[in-house]
Design a protein around this motif. Structure first.
Motif, PDB file in Angstrom:
ATOM      1  N   UNK A 188       0.732  -1.151   0.034  1.00 57.56           N
ATOM      2  CA  UNK A 188       0.044   0.117   0.039  1.00 57.56           C
ATOM      3  C   UNK A 188       0.979   1.315   0.083  1.00 57.56           C
ATOM      4  N   UNK A 189       1.848   1.319   0.853  1.00 49.53           N
ATOM      5  CA  UNK A 189       2.814   2.344   0.877  1.00 49.53           C
ATOM      6  C   UNK A 189       3.503   2.517  -0.350  1.00 49.53           C
ATOM      7  N   UNK A 190       4.148   1.615  -1.054  1.00 45.32           N
ATOM      8  CA  UNK A 190       4.786   1.614  -2.290  1.00 45.32           C
ATOM      9  C   UNK A 190       3.946   2.061  -3.332  1.00 45.32           C
ATOM     10  N   UNK A 191       2.629   1.772  -3.397  1.00 47.62           N
ATOM     11  CA  UNK A 191       1.880   2.065  -4.484  1.00 47.62           C
ATOM     12  C   UNK A 191       1.035   3.493  -4.435  1.00 47.62           C
ATOM     13  N   UNK A 192       1.317   4.132  -3.221  1.00 49.20           N
ATOM     14  CA  UNK A 192       0.916   5.799  -3.020  1.00 49.20           C
ATOM     15  C   UNK A 192       1.828   6.725  -2.834  1.00 49.20           C
ATOM     16  N   UNK A 193       1.814   7.842  -3.474  1.00 48.25           N
ATOM     17  CA  UNK A 193       2.369   9.063  -3.235  1.00 48.25           C
ATOM     18  C   UNK A 193       1.965   9.944  -2.050  1.00 48.25           C
ATOM     19  N   UNK A 194       2.632  10.727  -1.845  1.00 49.01           N
ATOM     20  CA  UNK A 194       2.260  11.622  -0.587  1.00 49.01           C
ATOM     21  C   UNK A 194       1.000  12.176  -0.792  1.00 49.01           C
ATOM     22  N   UNK A 195      -0.266  11.873   0.051  1.00 44.13           N
ATOM     23  CA  UNK A 195      -1.486  12.044  -0.142  1.00 44.13           C
ATOM     24  C   UNK A 195      -1.776  13.518   0.043  1.00 44.13           C
ATOM     25  N   UNK A 196      -2.658  14.316  -0.628  1.00 43.21           N
ATOM     26  CA  UNK A 196      -3.123  15.609  -0.646  1.00 43.21           C
ATOM     27  C   UNK A 196      -4.007  15.516   0.450  1.00 43.21           C
ATOM     28  N   UNK A 197      -4.149  16.487   1.320  1.00 41.20           N
ATOM     29  CA  UNK A 197      -4.966  16.814   2.333  1.00 41.20           C
ATOM     30  C   UNK A 197      -6.615  16.749   2.065  1.00 41.20           C
ATOM     31  N   UNK A 198      -7.615  16.385   2.592  1.00 42.49           N
ATOM     32  CA  UNK A 198      -8.749  16.337   2.303  1.00 42.49           C
ATOM     33  C   UNK A 198      -9.299  17.779   1.607  1.00 42.49           C
ATOM     34  N   UNK A 199      -8.749  18.911   2.237  1.00 39.51           N
ATOM     35  CA  UNK A 199      -9.084  20.309   1.497  1.00 39.51           C
ATOM     36  C   UNK A 199      -8.479  20.416   0.151  1.00 39.51           C
ATOM     37  N   UNK A 200      -7.498  19.926  -0.145  1.00 45.98           N
ATOM     38  CA  UNK A 200      -6.724  20.069  -1.332  1.00 45.98           C
ATOM     39  C   UNK A 200      -7.304  19.105  -2.323  1.00 45.98           C
ATOM     40  N   UNK A 201      -7.535  17.667  -1.942  1.00 44.71           N
ATOM     41  CA  UNK A 201      -8.350  17.052  -2.841  1.00 44.71           C
ATOM     42  C   UNK A 201      -9.603  17.581  -3.327  1.00 44.71           C
ATOM     43  N   UNK A 202     -10.339  18.148  -2.453  1.00 43.12           N
ATOM     44  CA  UNK A 202     -11.928  18.876  -2.754  1.00 43.12           C
ATOM     45  C   UNK A 202     -11.504  19.949  -3.659  1.00 43.12           C
ATOM     46  N   UNK A 203     -10.386  20.733  -3.186  1.00 44.89           N
ATOM     47  CA  UNK A 203     -10.020  21.782  -4.345  1.00 44.89           C
ATOM     48  C   UNK A 203      -9.841  21.465  -5.697  1.00 44.89           C
ATOM     49  N   UNK A 204      -9.046  20.369  -5.672  1.00 44.78           N
ATOM     50  CA  UNK A 204      -8.802  19.894  -7.037  1.00 44.78           C
ATOM     51  C   UNK A 204      -9.745  19.214  -7.816  1.00 44.78           C
ATOM     52  N   UNK A 205     -10.684  18.548  -6.843  1.00 46.24           N
ATOM     53  CA  UNK A 205     -11.827  18.065  -7.643  1.00 46.24           C
ATOM     54  C   UNK A 205     -12.758  18.948  -8.284  1.00 46.24           C
ATOM     55  N   UNK A 206     -13.259  20.051  -7.381  1.00 46.98           N
ATOM     56  CA  UNK A 206     -13.971  21.296  -7.703  1.00 46.98           C
ATOM     57  C   UNK A 206     -13.379  21.807  -8.992  1.00 46.98           C
ATOM     58  N   UNK A 207     -12.116  21.945  -8.865  1.00 43.77           N
ATOM     59  CA  UNK A 207     -11.497  22.864 -10.220  1.00 43.77           C
ATOM     60  C   UNK A 207     -11.534  21.802 -11.445  1.00 43.77           C
ATOM     61  N   UNK A 208     -11.346  20.404 -11.330  1.00 38.89           N
ATOM     62  CA  UNK A 208     -11.838  19.607 -12.290  1.00 38.89           C
ATOM     63  C   UNK A 208     -12.919  19.418 -13.078  1.00 38.89           C
ATOM     64  N   UNK A 209     -13.877  19.570 -11.928  1.00 39.41           N
ATOM     65  CA  UNK A 209     -15.346  19.538 -12.568  1.00 39.41           C
ATOM     66  C   UNK A 209     -15.546  20.769 -13.285  1.00 39.41           C
ATOM     67  N   UNK A 210     -15.118  22.034 -12.763  1.00 35.99           N
ATOM     68  CA  UNK A 210     -15.259  23.166 -13.359  1.00 35.99           C
ATOM     69  C   UNK A 210     -14.367  23.119 -15.009  1.00 35.99           C
ATOM     70  N   UNK A 211     -13.228  22.630 -14.904  1.00 35.86           N
ATOM     71  CA  UNK A 211     -12.424  22.726 -16.324  1.00 35.86           C
ATOM     72  C   UNK A 211     -13.132  21.699 -17.250  1.00 35.86           C
ATOM     73  N   UNK A 212     -13.456  20.445 -16.712  1.00 33.46           N
ATOM     74  CA  UNK A 212     -14.173  19.490 -17.578  1.00 33.46           C
ATOM     75  C   UNK A 212     -15.389  20.090 -18.253  1.00 33.46           C
ATOM     76  N   UNK A 213     -16.170  20.544 -17.551  1.00 35.03           N
ATOM     77  CA  UNK A 213     -17.342  21.255 -18.053  1.00 35.03           C
ATOM     78  C   UNK A 213     -17.436  22.196 -19.150  1.00 35.03           C
ATOM     79  N   UNK A 214     -16.244  23.144 -18.789  1.00 30.37           N
ATOM     80  CA  UNK A 214     -15.741  24.166 -19.799  1.00 30.37           C
ATOM     81  C   UNK A 214     -15.099  23.695 -20.915  1.00 30.37           C
ATOM     82  N   UNK A 215     -14.674  22.366 -20.654  1.00 28.72           N
ATOM     83  CA  UNK A 215     -13.729  21.859 -21.931  1.00 28.72           C
ATOM     84  C   UNK A 215     -12.532  22.671 -22.136  1.00 28.72           C
TER      85      UNK A 215
END
Length: 299
Positions: free
Chosen positions: A168-195
């Motif tokens: 499990x450790x070898x298969x993962x990178x330094x994990x983003x915080x919950x807040x950062x993961x949410x920020x990136x998800x929100x940004x991804x949805x906005x960018x994907x929606x806008x193309x």
């Protein structure tokens, strides 16, 4: 029904149901982490209940230990058969998302082995490795008790857990915080929606992988899309036709923020990302209708 005293006893089904009800969340938590499927976990817990009803409860000294043992051993058997079934699954297979807003640990003492990134990695472990890891990391069972449950020696169990942790450790990178993961998800949805190709590339890791689980039931890519530019172009390509009329609700799924996508009041997809200090490492599209119902928040 056998005669029982005023406080009930092992032969009393009401007593049996009460005992089972107390342990049930833990049984589901074990089964879900083992199987990666809420539906299969529910079926397995029902099987445990049937066995609890029909066994000689008078000889069971520790009901919780008995029920945990039955659930774990059944889970090991189901994992073995599930691997055969998944060889014929159409497209990528992803774990079933579950709503964790009410129970962020899903029956465990801690939330280990619940996030998608870990569940995906656990798929590569042997059934007994997976059982040992889940019981130790999520539920903090002593090594000796795990050894009794999965019928191995304690040194063998310690080795299994150590090997699973390393994987499990070898298969993962330094994990983003919950807040950062949410920020990136929100940004991804906005960018994907806008193309927006540039905005997508900016938040994706260079070796990002996009998985789409449609199970052959709905239209979805049957092969993973790899690389920042390819993933960005892939999402831009269907932006205009896919996002029209889509409503997005953010909810806690498997301990992290996910986007629930609906059209006409009907949820048709769960979208989430796994992220590290390099950006978004995985984009997970869960679209198989039979696998996303457990992600709907309880009303």
């Amino acid at each position: 029904m056998a005669d029982v005293g005023p406080n009930g006893g092992p032969d009393d089904l009401e007593y049996a149901a009460e005992v089972f009800g107390e342990v049930r969340p833990r049984l589901f938590g074990i089964a879900y982490r083992m199987l990666g499927s809420a539906a299969e976990a529910e079926d397995l817990v029902q099987d445990v209940w049937v066995r609890w009803q029909t066994c000689d409860r008078a000889v069971v000294e520790n009901p919780e230990a008995f029920l945990t043992t039955v659930a774990t051993r059944l889970s090991i058997n189901v994992v073995q058969s599930a691997r055969v079934r998944r060889e014929t699954y159409v497209g990528p297979w992803l774990p079933e998302p579950v709503d964790t807003s009410a129970d962020p640990h899903l029956g465990a003492e801690r939330g280990e082995a619940l996030e998608f990134a870990v569940l995906i990695l656990l798929e590569r472990l042997s059934p007994k490795e997976r059982a040992a890891y889940v019981l130790r990391e999520a539920f903090d069972y002593p090594y000796g008790q795990i050894a009794q449950i999965i019928q191995l020696t304690e040194p063998a169990v310690r080795q299994l857990v150590s090997r699973a942790r390393k994987h499990v450790v070898d298969g993962r990178r330094t994990e983003a915080s919950s807040a950062e993961q949410r920020r990136l998800l929100t940004a991804f949805v906005a960018a994907a929606r806008a193309g927006d190709l540039e905005a997508l590339e900016k938040i994706l890791a260079a070796d990002v992988i996009s998985y789409s689980d449609g199970g052959g039931i709905v239209r979805a890519s049957r092969i993973p899309v790899v690389g920042a530019l390819r993933v960005a172009r892939y999402h831009r390509a269907f932006a205009s036709r896919f996002w029209d009329g889509v409503e997005v609700e953010f909810a806690e799924v498997n301990g992290r923020t996910s986007a629930l996508l609906s059209s006409g009041g009907h949820m048709f997809a769960v979208l989430t990302v796994t992220a590290s200090d390099r950006g978004i490492d995985q984009v997970l599209w869960m679209m198989n209708p039979s696998k996303i119902t457990a992600a709907q928040p309880a009303s």
